[in-house]
Write an enzyme that holds these catalytic residues in place. Structure first.
Site, PDB file in Angstrom:
ATOM      1  N   LYS A   3      38.178  32.409  37.271  1.00  6.99           N
ATOM      2  CA  LYS A   3      39.539  31.941  37.016  1.00  6.99           C
ATOM      3  C   LYS A   3      39.546  30.651  36.198  1.00  6.99           C
ATOM      4  O   LYS A   3      40.499  30.376  35.478  1.00  6.99           O
ATOM      5  CB  LYS A   3      40.278  31.706  38.332  1.00  6.99           C
ATOM      6  CG  LYS A   3      40.291  32.865  39.325  1.00  6.99           C
ATOM      7  CD  LYS A   3      41.202  33.986  38.910  1.00  6.99           C
ATOM      8  CE  LYS A   3      41.587  34.954  40.014  1.00  6.99           C
ATOM      9  NZ  LYS A   3      40.522  35.838  40.501  1.00  6.99           N
TER      10      LYS A   3
HETATM   11  C1  LIG Z   1      40.465  37.166  40.801  1.00  6.11           C
HETATM   12  C2  LIG Z   1      39.128  37.719  41.080  1.00  6.11           C
HETATM   13  C3  LIG Z   1      38.810  39.061  40.802  1.00  6.11           C
HETATM   14  C4  LIG Z   1      39.836  40.056  40.309  1.00  6.11           C
HETATM   15  O1  LIG Z   1      40.282  39.776  39.006  1.00  6.11           O
HETATM   16  P1  LIG Z   1      41.625  40.451  38.452  1.00  6.11           P
HETATM   17  O2  LIG Z   1      41.853  39.817  37.137  1.00  6.11           O
HETATM   18  O3  LIG Z   1      42.688  40.106  39.463  1.00  6.11           O
HETATM   19  O4  LIG Z   1      41.400  41.915  38.373  1.00  6.11           O
HETATM   20  C5  LIG Z   1      37.507  39.484  41.004  1.00  6.11           C
HETATM   21  N1  LIG Z   1      36.563  38.648  41.486  1.00  6.11           N
HETATM   22  C6  LIG Z   1      36.834  37.358  41.785  1.00  6.11           C
HETATM   23  C7  LIG Z   1      35.762  36.512  42.339  1.00  6.11           C
HETATM   24  C8  LIG Z   1      38.111  36.844  41.585  1.00  6.11           C
HETATM   25  O5  LIG Z   1      38.378  35.553  41.883  1.00  6.11           O
END
Ligand SMILES: *Cc1c(COP(=O)(O)O)cnc(C)c1O
Length: 464
Positions: free
Chosen positions: A112
């Site tokens: 993120k």
């Molecule tokens: C947010 C997240 C995901 C999923 O990503 P999306 O964009 O919501 O599909 C997968 N793994 C981790 C560690 C995350 O923080």
């Protein structure tokens, strides 16, 4: 570049407008009016560039007149300068054709950060010189909250109110949010689960009384700027593995469909991607949708991969829109049907369009643990559980050629699941090692609209 709503009736916005708005006023999501393309030569020319410069080349067409190339470059250098690895998103080889793309070298140890570090700077830049103050309201099941808070802590003209389900995020995840003590950061533990917290946030955006008083914005992956920033690492990784001469597949641990949708955009822009594997845990709405067109939500089963424990994948709407001929009003009807009955069928055009690029896999707890052990035994790699889900899907696929699994979190964010699978304790990197000694600050509120909105209203700045 103009941005349209997927539901066809909100006003078009430019990049700055779409970034600040987050969600469109008709309930849809903003998408660029067309996909910019890169030629083979332009893609090949990325091979010599560092991450920030790659980001400038890939994102510039989406930014349009909202930023000059130099301004975008300055923001990218600042955002990616905070990563602890010089490559920002380094590749690791697991065996002959299996690779990991490590996306967790940012400040809060999950992918993120790649998008949110940039988004925080974009917010600040687009608010500069206005008298507006932005009120960010969000709900998190863990990783988004800490990444968003890190990205906006201490920034002028922004307040952030982050709701998390009390007792349902890991200690590391909670502390990464609650130990940030800047006065513009407000953490709210909601006595309820993630869906309840998320529903409260949606209700705030949909309540004219509340949303009329504050300039609300969203930081979850409905914000286009986040997806745009994620397109970059598909290009960055692919050219390092021989693109455009050699096509590449990616396996993506998927929840809200944001990360894998960025891969779809990279393919639409001309990157030769053979396959995008949508890896889900047992909460498999996307796997069902992609295998037999059945997009229907059931109740969520809590797993060791909380960021993938979803009922509804918000960004799937962007794919359905693109594959359905970009007919906003038809999509609005389809989505309203879904919102009423919690179920819908994909149209033939949507199913067939998706089948050209996507495959999917549903991986249970055993499959996840098996992939963790495989990486540990074959390549001395410790994986986080989300990454392990995607690696399991990559290993069981029959794809020829390189497959890149997106490693979305550092294993130390999920020490219990790691220890259960491979018997070793994943330690936090030194730069966040004192997390458990820091002071925490948060409030716990009942899961009611009135309790949460009145607490926020006392602390947020009304529109000018
Ligand atoms: C947010 C997240 C995901 C999923 O990503 P999306 O964009 O919501 O599909 C997968 N793994 C981790 C560690 C995350 O923080």
């Amino acid at each position: 570049m103009r941005y349209h709503s997927t539901r066809g009736s909100a006003p078009d916005l430019d990049f700055a407008g779409a970034t600040l708005a987050g969600l469109a006023s008709d309930g849809g999501l903003y998408v660029p009016a067309e996909w910019p393309t890169m030629t083979r030569d332009q893609i090949a020319a990325l091979a010599g560039l560092d991450y920030a410069e790659t980001a400038v080349r890939v994102m510039l067409p989406f930014v349009g007149d909202s930023l000059s190339e130099d301004e975008l470059r300055t923001l990218c250098r600042a955002a990616y300068g905070r990563f602890s690895h010089a490559a920002v998103t380094p590749l690791v080889q697991l065996d002959h054709d299996q690779w990991l793309l490590e996306l967790f070298h940012g400040p809060t140890l999950a992918f993120k950060d790649v998008a949110l570090q940039l988004l925080g700077l974009l917010f600040e830049r687009f608010l500069h010189g206005t008298d507006q103050r932005l009120t960010i309201v969000g709900a998190t099941s863990g990783d988004t909250g800490s990444a968003a808070i890190d990205a906006v802590a201490g920034r002028t003209n922004i307040d952030i109110f982050m709701l998390h389900p009390a007792g349902r995020v890991s200690d590391v995840q909670r502390r990464q949010m609650t130990t940030v003590l800047d006065t513009n950061v407000h953490n709210i533990a909601i006595a309820g689960d993630f869906d309840t917290a998320q529903a409260l946030v949606k209700a705030m955006f949909n309540d004219p009384g509340f949303s009329g008083r504050f300039r609300l914005s969203a930081v979850n992956s409905i914000n286009w700027a986040r997806l745009m920033a994620q397109i970059v690492y598909y290009f960055y990784a692919a050219v390092r593995l021989g693109c455009p001469d050699r096509p590449i597949a990616f396996s993506v641990p998927t929840g809200n469909f944001g990360d894998v949708f960025a891969g779809y955009v990279a393919a639409r822009m001309g990157l030769p991607i053979t396959r995008l594997i949508v890896a889900t845990n047992v909460n498999d709405i996307l796997h069902r949708a992609l295998t037999n067109g059945d997009y229907s939500s059931a109740s969520v089963t809590p797993t060791a991969t909380p960021s993938m424990d979803i009922q509804v994948s918000s960004n799937f709407e962007r794919l359905l829109h693109d594959l359905g001929g970009r007919d906003g009003l038809a999509l609005a009807q389809q989505m309203q049907g879904f919102e009423a009955s919690r179920a819908m069928r994909l149209t033939n055009a949507q199913s067939q369009g998706a089948a050209g690029l996507f495959t999917s896999a549903r991986i249970d707890a055993d499959g996840m643990a098996h992939a963790m052990r495989w990486a540990h035994d074959h390549a001395a790699q410790t994986l986080d559980p989300h990454t392990a889900i995607a690696l399991a899907a990559a290993l069981e696929s029959d794809i020829d050629g390189p497959v890149v699994t997106l490693a979305t979190a550092h294993p130390a964010k999920f020490p219990d699941a790691v220890e259960a699978a491979i018997g070793t304790h994943a330690t936090l990197p030194a730069r966040v090692g004192d997390l458990f000694d820091r002071e925490e600050r948060y409030v716990t509120l009942p899961a009611t609209f009135d309790a949460v909105t009145s607490w926020i209203a006392e602390r947020a700045t009304p529109r000018g």
